[in-house]
Design a protein around this motif. Structure first.
Motif, PDB file in Angstrom:
ATOM      1  N   LYS A 220     -32.238  -1.243 -44.229  1.00  0.00           N
ATOM      2  CA  LYS A 220     -31.759  -2.581 -44.561  1.00  0.00           C
ATOM      3  C   LYS A 220     -31.722  -2.778 -46.078  1.00  0.00           C
ATOM      4  N   ASP A 221     -32.781  -2.325 -46.746  1.00  0.00           N
ATOM      5  CA  ASP A 221     -32.823  -2.451 -48.205  1.00  0.00           C
ATOM      6  C   ASP A 221     -31.711  -1.648 -48.866  1.00  0.00           C
ATOM      7  N   MET A 222     -31.387  -0.487 -48.298  1.00  0.00           N
ATOM      8  CA  MET A 222     -30.325   0.351 -48.870  1.00  0.00           C
ATOM      9  C   MET A 222     -28.970  -0.314 -48.715  1.00  0.00           C
ATOM     10  N   ILE A 223     -28.753  -0.992 -47.587  1.00  0.00           N
ATOM     11  CA  ILE A 223     -27.506  -1.741 -47.398  1.00  0.00           C
ATOM     12  C   ILE A 223     -27.381  -2.815 -48.477  1.00  0.00           C
ATOM     13  N   VAL A 224     -28.462  -3.555 -48.708  1.00  0.00           N
ATOM     14  CA  VAL A 224     -28.451  -4.631 -49.701  1.00  0.00           C
ATOM     15  C   VAL A 224     -28.234  -4.086 -51.112  1.00  0.00           C
ATOM     16  N   GLY A 225     -28.805  -2.925 -51.397  1.00  0.00           N
ATOM     17  CA  GLY A 225     -28.748  -2.384 -52.748  1.00  0.00           C
ATOM     18  C   GLY A 225     -27.578  -1.474 -53.035  1.00  0.00           C
ATOM     19  N   SER A 226     -26.680  -1.273 -52.064  1.00  0.00           N
ATOM     20  CA  SER A 226     -25.578  -0.324 -52.240  1.00  0.00           C
ATOM     21  C   SER A 226     -24.236  -1.029 -52.321  1.00  0.00           C
ATOM     22  N   ALA A 227     -23.221  -0.250 -52.682  1.00  0.00           N
ATOM     23  CA  ALA A 227     -21.848  -0.749 -52.776  1.00  0.00           C
ATOM     24  C   ALA A 227     -20.899   0.334 -52.296  1.00  0.00           C
ATOM     25  N   SER A 228     -19.602   0.080 -52.419  1.00  0.00           N
ATOM     26  CA  SER A 228     -18.618   1.020 -51.883  1.00  0.00           C
ATOM     27  C   SER A 228     -18.734   2.414 -52.509  1.00  0.00           C
ATOM     28  N   SER A 229     -19.193   2.485 -53.750  1.00  0.00           N
ATOM     29  CA  SER A 229     -19.328   3.785 -54.420  1.00  0.00           C
ATOM     30  C   SER A 229     -20.447   4.627 -53.821  1.00  0.00           C
ATOM     31  N   ASP A 230     -21.272   4.003 -53.001  1.00  0.00           N
ATOM     32  CA  ASP A 230     -22.392   4.722 -52.376  1.00  0.00           C
ATOM     33  C   ASP A 230     -22.064   5.228 -50.976  1.00  0.00           C
ATOM     34  N   ILE A 231     -20.796   5.172 -50.595  1.00  0.00           N
ATOM     35  CA  ILE A 231     -20.376   5.608 -49.268  1.00  0.00           C
ATOM     36  C   ILE A 231     -19.647   6.945 -49.356  1.00  0.00           C
ATOM     37  N   VAL A 232     -19.965   7.838 -48.426  1.00  0.00           N
ATOM     38  CA  VAL A 232     -19.274   9.129 -48.356  1.00  0.00           C
ATOM     39  C   VAL A 232     -18.654   9.286 -46.970  1.00  0.00           C
ATOM     40  N   TYR A 233     -17.457   9.863 -46.926  1.00  0.00           N
ATOM     41  CA  TYR A 233     -16.716  10.058 -45.671  1.00  0.00           C
ATOM     42  C   TYR A 233     -16.819  11.532 -45.289  1.00  0.00           C
ATOM     43  N   THR A 234     -17.412  11.805 -44.122  1.00  0.00           N
ATOM     44  CA  THR A 234     -17.643  13.196 -43.716  1.00  0.00           C
ATOM     45  C   THR A 234     -17.673  13.313 -42.201  1.00  0.00           C
ATOM     46  N   ASN A 235     -17.370  14.518 -41.697  1.00  0.00           N
ATOM     47  CA  ASN A 235     -17.488  14.769 -40.261  1.00  0.00           C
ATOM     48  C   ASN A 235     -18.755  15.568 -39.941  1.00  0.00           C
ATOM     49  N   LEU A 236     -19.620  15.753 -40.932  1.00  0.00           N
ATOM     50  CA  LEU A 236     -20.798  16.598 -40.763  1.00  0.00           C
ATOM     51  C   LEU A 236     -21.750  16.077 -39.693  1.00  0.00           C
ATOM     52  N   VAL A 240     -16.993  14.079 -35.909  1.00  0.00           N
ATOM     53  CA  VAL A 240     -15.898  13.130 -36.088  1.00  0.00           C
ATOM     54  C   VAL A 240     -16.090  12.451 -37.441  1.00  0.00           C
ATOM     55  N   PRO A 241     -15.056  12.373 -38.286  1.00  0.00           N
ATOM     56  CA  PRO A 241     -15.226  11.784 -39.619  1.00  0.00           C
ATOM     57  C   PRO A 241     -15.729  10.350 -39.563  1.00  0.00           C
ATOM     58  N   GLY A 242     -16.646  10.042 -40.459  1.00  0.00           N
ATOM     59  CA  GLY A 242     -17.197   8.701 -40.537  1.00  0.00           C
ATOM     60  C   GLY A 242     -17.772   8.416 -41.909  1.00  0.00           C
ATOM     61  N   ASN A 243     -18.166   7.176 -42.137  1.00  0.00           N
ATOM     62  CA  ASN A 243     -18.710   6.746 -43.421  1.00  0.00           C
ATOM     63  C   ASN A 243     -20.222   6.591 -43.353  1.00  0.00           C
ATOM     64  N   TYR A 244     -20.900   7.109 -44.380  1.00  0.00           N
ATOM     65  CA  TYR A 244     -22.356   7.113 -44.415  1.00  0.00           C
ATOM     66  C   TYR A 244     -22.855   6.817 -45.824  1.00  0.00           C
ATOM     67  N   LEU A 245     -24.107   6.386 -45.905  1.00  0.00           N
ATOM     68  CA  LEU A 245     -24.722   6.064 -47.186  1.00  0.00           C
ATOM     69  C   LEU A 245     -25.167   7.336 -47.914  1.00  0.00           C
ATOM     70  N   LYS A 246     -24.636   7.529 -49.117  1.00  0.00           N
ATOM     71  CA  LYS A 246     -25.010   8.703 -49.913  1.00  0.00           C
ATOM     72  C   LYS A 246     -26.515   8.775 -50.162  1.00  0.00           C
ATOM     73  N   PRO A 247     -27.164   7.667 -50.536  1.00  0.00           N
ATOM     74  CA  PRO A 247     -28.602   7.774 -50.814  1.00  0.00           C
ATOM     75  C   PRO A 247     -29.411   8.304 -49.632  1.00  0.00           C
ATOM     76  N   SER A 248     -28.986   7.997 -48.406  1.00  0.00           N
ATOM     77  CA  SER A 248     -29.721   8.513 -47.250  1.00  0.00           C
ATOM     78  C   SER A 248     -29.516  10.015 -47.114  1.00  0.00           C
ATOM     79  N   MET A 249     -28.347  10.498 -47.503  1.00  0.00           N
ATOM     80  CA  MET A 249     -28.106  11.939 -47.461  1.00  0.00           C
ATOM     81  C   MET A 249     -28.966  12.674 -48.492  1.00  0.00           C
TER      82      MET A 249
END
Length: 320
Positions: A220-236, A240-249
């Motif tokens: 929840k804190d990461m959602i609040v503290g992140s923006a579009s630049s923190d999203i990565v699109y990957t099928n890893l 199936v390709p999807g959007n995920y938070l870079k900091p969690s990776m």
């Protein structure tokens, strides 16, 4: 354009999208009480027998709310069914939805006539996730009642097509229920979705940062503290390709800038398949509008205020 009658009582034209692991009865019930459609993936109820317990609880609590608040009845709820061949629970989960007459079934990763027929057998409706016009046509041909256009920027299994392009292509031939998903996290975006031709907006990521969401506090804190630049699109993660938070990776030991490719055939919905989702967190690109963790009622109130303010600006020509 017209929506089925069960949507008439919505206090905001929004469906809370089903969030893997995160959407549980607490979140769904709060969304419905707030006047928007709440939903959850059937696979969130683990083990499988828990699904009936969840359905009974949701129906019972919403019925009690409606009896106590006839002036503000709850919105309907929806259950998401993954129609991918790897979902071994589909038949049993669908039968349970038929037994309890779930008002709305949301289907993803496959369109099957028998699933639509099962929902129609008791008067339920089916909304199908699509990422392009071709899939949209196939879904309607197979009996879906409406479409959820999952455009670029949506959380989870997102498409890559601009919402402007996707909505206009579908509306060229489809006049039925159409819902838009993709980076919608404030009330102005909800109004914009309608202006483009959608009936309802589909919001997921903003609800991760709510008190009722079954997400880790750090998520929840990461959602609040992140923006579009923190999203990565990957099928890893699922194939199936999807959007995920870079900091969690990064936290999980991955390099977001050098991710390997996966194989869609390896997609897995077994009981052990949630591990990756517990470590690598999905999110759409719209989270720059999320600045605090709120109860669901507070978030819906904020969205409603923004929606009404946006309508006022459009109608009066006054820019805030």
């Amino acid at each position: 354009m017209s929506l089925p009658a069960l949507f008439n009582g919505l206090r905001l034209p929004v469906i809370g999208s089903p969030l893997f692991i995160i959407s549980t009865p607490d979140l769904v019930i709060a969304q419905c009480k707030a006047g928007i459609v709440g939903s959850f993936p059937a696979l969130n109820a683990r083990p499988a027998h828990v699904l009936e317990e969840w359905l009974i609880r949701i129906k019972t609590e919403l019925a009690a709310h409606d009896a106590a608040h006839p002036e503000a009845p709850s919105a309907p709820f929806a259950v998401n069914q993954i129609v991918h061949r790897s979902n071994e629970r589909l038949e049993a989960d669908l039968a349970m939805c038929v037994k309890h007459q779930v008002p709305i079934i949301i289907t993803s990763l496959g369109a099957r006539p028998e699933v639509n027929a099962a929902a129609h057998s008791y008067g339920g409706i089916v909304l199908h996730d699509i990422i392009n016009d071709s899939f949209a046509r196939k879904a309607i041909e197979k009996g879906a009642d409406g479409l959820i256009a999952v455009a670029a920027g949506a959380g989870g299994h997102a498409g890559t097509i601009s919402p402007f392009a996707l909505i206009q292509e579908i509306r060229a031939w489809w006049n039925g229920p159409l819902i838009l998903s993709g980076s919608i996290a404030n009330g102005g975006a909800v109004l914009a979705a309608q202006a483009m031709g959608a009936d309802l907006a589909y919001i997921g990521s903003a609800f991760i940062a709510t008190e009722e969401a079954n997400a880790q506090p750090a998520y929840k804190d990461m959602i609040v503290g992140s923006a579009s630049s923190d999203i990565v699109y990957t099928n890893l993660i699922t194939g199936v390709p999807g959007n995920y938070l870079k900091p969690s990776m990064v936290k999980a030991g991955l390099d977001p800038d050098n991710l390997p490719q996966s194989d869609a055939s390896k997609m897995n919905f077994s009981e052990g398949s949630t591990k990756a989702w517990k470590d690598i967190w999905g999110s759409g690109q719209g989270i720059g509008a999320v600045h605090e963790i709120l109860p669901v009622a507070g978030l819906v109130a904020r969205l409603t205020s923004e929606y009404n303010a946006a309508r006022h600006r459009i109608c009066t020509g006054v820019v805030a």
